[in-house]
Design an enzyme around this catalytic site. Structure first.
Site, mmCIF file in Angstrom:
data_model
loop_
_atom_site.group_PDB
_atom_site.id
_atom_site.type_symbol
_atom_site.label_atom_id
_atom_site.label_comp_id
_atom_site.label_asym_id
_atom_site.label_seq_id
_atom_site.Cartn_x
_atom_site.Cartn_y
_atom_site.Cartn_z
ATOM 1 N N SER A 123 14.925 23.363 -12.985
ATOM 2 C CA SER A 123 13.214 23.486 -13.139
ATOM 3 C C SER A 123 12.868 24.049 -14.507
ATOM 4 O O SER A 123 13.199 24.951 -14.880
ATOM 5 C CB SER A 123 13.193 24.201 -11.920
ATOM 6 O OG SER A 123 11.737 24.320 -11.810
ATOM 7 N N TYR A 147 13.526 32.264 -6.659
ATOM 8 C CA TYR A 147 13.876 30.734 -6.809
ATOM 9 C C TYR A 147 14.104 30.627 -8.225
ATOM 10 O O TYR A 147 15.294 29.784 -8.599
ATOM 11 C CB TYR A 147 12.803 29.916 -6.100
ATOM 12 C CG TYR A 147 12.854 28.428 -6.722
ATOM 13 C CD1 TYR A 147 13.746 27.591 -6.021
ATOM 14 C CD2 TYR A 147 11.845 27.838 -7.601
ATOM 15 C CE1 TYR A 147 13.809 26.371 -6.690
ATOM 16 C CE2 TYR A 147 11.920 26.457 -8.117
ATOM 17 C CZ TYR A 147 12.911 25.831 -7.510
ATOM 18 O OH TYR A 147 13.023 24.658 -8.196
ATOM 19 N N LYS A 151 17.983 29.397 -10.258
ATOM 20 C CA LYS A 151 18.109 27.974 -11.183
ATOM 21 C C LYS A 151 18.890 28.674 -12.649
ATOM 22 O O LYS A 151 19.643 28.051 -13.150
ATOM 23 C CB LYS A 151 17.107 27.407 -11.558
ATOM 24 C CG LYS A 151 16.433 26.734 -10.308
ATOM 25 C CD LYS A 151 17.188 25.519 -9.865
ATOM 26 C CE LYS A 151 16.798 24.718 -8.640
ATOM 27 N NZ LYS A 151 17.622 23.569 -8.086
HETATM 28 C C1 UD1 Z 1 5.649 25.212 -8.011
HETATM 29 C C2 UD1 Z 1 6.557 26.333 -8.044
HETATM 30 C C3 UD1 Z 1 7.698 26.155 -8.842
HETATM 31 C C4 UD1 Z 1 8.386 24.750 -8.651
HETATM 32 C C5 UD1 Z 1 7.756 23.706 -8.223
HETATM 33 C C6 UD1 Z 1 8.218 22.431 -7.741
HETATM 34 C C7 UD1 Z 1 5.040 28.254 -7.703
HETATM 35 C C8 UD1 Z 1 4.241 29.388 -8.326
HETATM 36 N N1 UD1 Z 1 5.976 27.521 -8.376
HETATM 37 O O1 UD1 Z 1 5.115 24.920 -9.325
HETATM 38 O O2 UD1 Z 1 8.647 27.209 -9.054
HETATM 39 O O3 UD1 Z 1 9.547 24.321 -9.430
HETATM 40 O O4 UD1 Z 1 6.584 24.013 -7.555
HETATM 41 O O5 UD1 Z 1 7.515 21.189 -7.621
HETATM 42 O O6 UD1 Z 1 4.924 28.051 -6.480
HETATM 43 N N2 UD1 Z 1 -2.468 24.243 -6.174
HETATM 44 C C9 UD1 Z 1 -3.783 24.261 -5.905
HETATM 45 N N3 UD1 Z 1 -3.783 24.144 -4.336
HETATM 46 C C10 UD1 Z 1 -2.711 24.152 -3.594
HETATM 47 C C11 UD1 Z 1 -1.756 23.770 -4.115
HETATM 48 C C12 UD1 Z 1 -1.395 24.059 -5.512
HETATM 49 O O7 UD1 Z 1 -4.653 24.600 -6.415
HETATM 50 O O8 UD1 Z 1 -2.929 24.040 -2.316
HETATM 51 C C13 UD1 Z 1 -2.482 24.396 -7.863
HETATM 52 C C14 UD1 Z 1 -1.705 25.312 -8.121
HETATM 53 O O9 UD1 Z 1 -2.393 26.722 -8.420
HETATM 54 C C15 UD1 Z 1 -1.052 24.986 -9.624
HETATM 55 C C16 UD1 Z 1 -1.072 23.258 -9.385
HETATM 56 O O10 UD1 Z 1 -1.819 22.912 -8.333
HETATM 57 O O11 UD1 Z 1 -2.028 24.948 -10.637
HETATM 58 C C17 UD1 Z 1 0.406 22.671 -8.918
HETATM 59 O O12 UD1 Z 1 0.751 23.465 -7.955
HETATM 60 P P1 UD1 Z 1 2.170 23.247 -7.370
HETATM 61 O O13 UD1 Z 1 2.343 21.895 -6.915
HETATM 62 O O14 UD1 Z 1 2.562 24.169 -6.135
HETATM 63 O O15 UD1 Z 1 3.265 23.152 -8.391
HETATM 64 P P2 UD1 Z 1 3.684 24.817 -9.695
HETATM 65 O O16 UD1 Z 1 2.997 25.850 -9.140
HETATM 66 O O17 UD1 Z 1 3.733 24.073 -10.748
#
Ligand code: UD1
Length: 336
Positions: A123, A147, A151
């Protein structure tokens, strides 16, 4: 025959389709702890033929060894593992056991069976907080949660293994943010619990299963203030595994990003999803989520040069396919 661990899951089911479509045979292993065997039936509906399924845990070395022998496996694509960041902080030992110990047992079984070709699902989370962008594979590795460390540790173990025995052929693939679904709408992401990731949440809001999206922060140093990620269509990601397998016809160890090379913000995703679904996607701005970075996207040059692979599907396509799956399966596989 290819052994696919985690084969019933979101990414695994899409890889199974790509492998079957390429004429390869697949035995899928899954302990079904975070997946639904209904996906296997759907794979058959898409491809017109089945994967062989073995309900097993990768930590059961003897079971894996028997499967490798019984099916004349020549290569393993290893995805099985736990993947929720928050849960990994609360239950680190469970994560180290499933992911790190699980991989060690799998690799031991492979060694005994003389199967030494492995594609591993890593990842972009191993990079931690980006020191520069885009993230290339030379970027320092510094994961910031258990997590991510599972990896990272597995990557190191695989490098040591390859160093000790150059017969191993290993591809470490660092995924950016996989989203979307197969164009048929038959397989897709079906989180068993409350989703953590953006796209499943946005899709559930659009279909009315939850009231609104909480946007975790709009005060980042980005054009619209919301986080930027490299979303990659899961079918593009899946085809990267086929390219990696081809590359492993030569010995070696490679570590490669699988991303698109361009970032989209949380607001871009919400807007695009609204357009493709024709549904409202209400949202509220909330506090930043602990552990989130402002911006993260890949330099995908190495994948292009080494594997001849690039992603081809746009954010619009990702959202449209995600929505198609959500519409066809409003309650995921459970309604099936
Ligand atoms: C997350 C994990 C990462 C993992 C990946 C798998 C965290 C901190 N990181 O990545 O380790 O490999 O998922 O796909 O959890 N967001 C919102 N509202 C929400 C959900 C997300 O605003 O309800 C935003 C987050 O702040 C971020 C973006 O959407 O800026 C993407 O979030 P997410 O889909 O959870 O992915 P990652 O954080 O990049």
């Amino acid at each position: 025959m290819i052994l696919l661990t985690g084969g019933a899951g979101y990414i695994g089911s899409h890889i199974a389709v790509v492998l079957l479509d390429a004429g390869l045979d697949v035995v899928a292993v899954d302990n079904l702890s975070n997946s639904n065997s209904a996906s296997l039936e759907r794979i058959r509906a898409i491809c017109g033929r089945s994967v062989i399924f073995r309900h097993a845990d990768i930590r059961n070395e003897e079971a894996i060894y028997q499967i490798l022998r019984a099916h004349d496996v020549t290569a393993v694509i290893h995805l099985a593992g736990l993947k929720a960041v928050g849960e990994s902080t609360a239950q680190p030992i469970t994560y180290y056991d499933n992911n790190v110990v699980g991989t060690m047992r799998l690799v031991s079984a492979m060694t005994r069976a003389s199967v030494k070709t492995l594609v591993f699902s890593s990842s972009a989370t191993v990079y931690g907080t980006p020191a520069y962008l885009p993230l290339d594979e030379k970027h320092p590795v510094a994961p910031i949660n258990p997590y991510g460390r599972t990896k990272y540790f597995i990557e190191e173990i695989l490098k040591d293994l390859h160093e000790s025995d150059k017969d191993w052929r290993i591809a470490i693939l660092r995924y950016f943010n996989p989203v979307g679904a197969h164009e048929s709408g038959l397989i897709g992401e079906d989180p068993l619990d409350v989703p953590n990731n953006l796209l499943p949440i946005v899709a559930q809001v659009a279909i009315g299963r939850r009231p609104k999206v909480h946007v975790w922060g709009n005060d980042y140093d980005t054009p619209d203030g919301t986080g930027i990620r490299d979303f990659i269509h899961v079918v593009d990601l899946a085809s990267g595994h086929l390219s990696a397998l081809s590359q492993l016809r030569q010995p070696g160890l490679l570590t490669v990003n699988l991303g698109t090379g361009s970032g989209s913000s949380v607001m871009d995703v919400i807007q695009t999803f609204k357009e493709v679904s024709g549904r409202p996607v209400p949202y509220v701005i909330d506090q930043r989520r602990v552990g989130d970075v402002a911006t993260c996207y890949a330099d995908p040059t190495l994948a292009k040069n080494l594997l001849g692979w690039t992603s081809t599907r746009s954010l619009t396509q990702m959202c449209a396919d995600h929505w198609h799956f959500q519409m066809k399966n409003p309650n995921g596989y459970r309604g099936a």
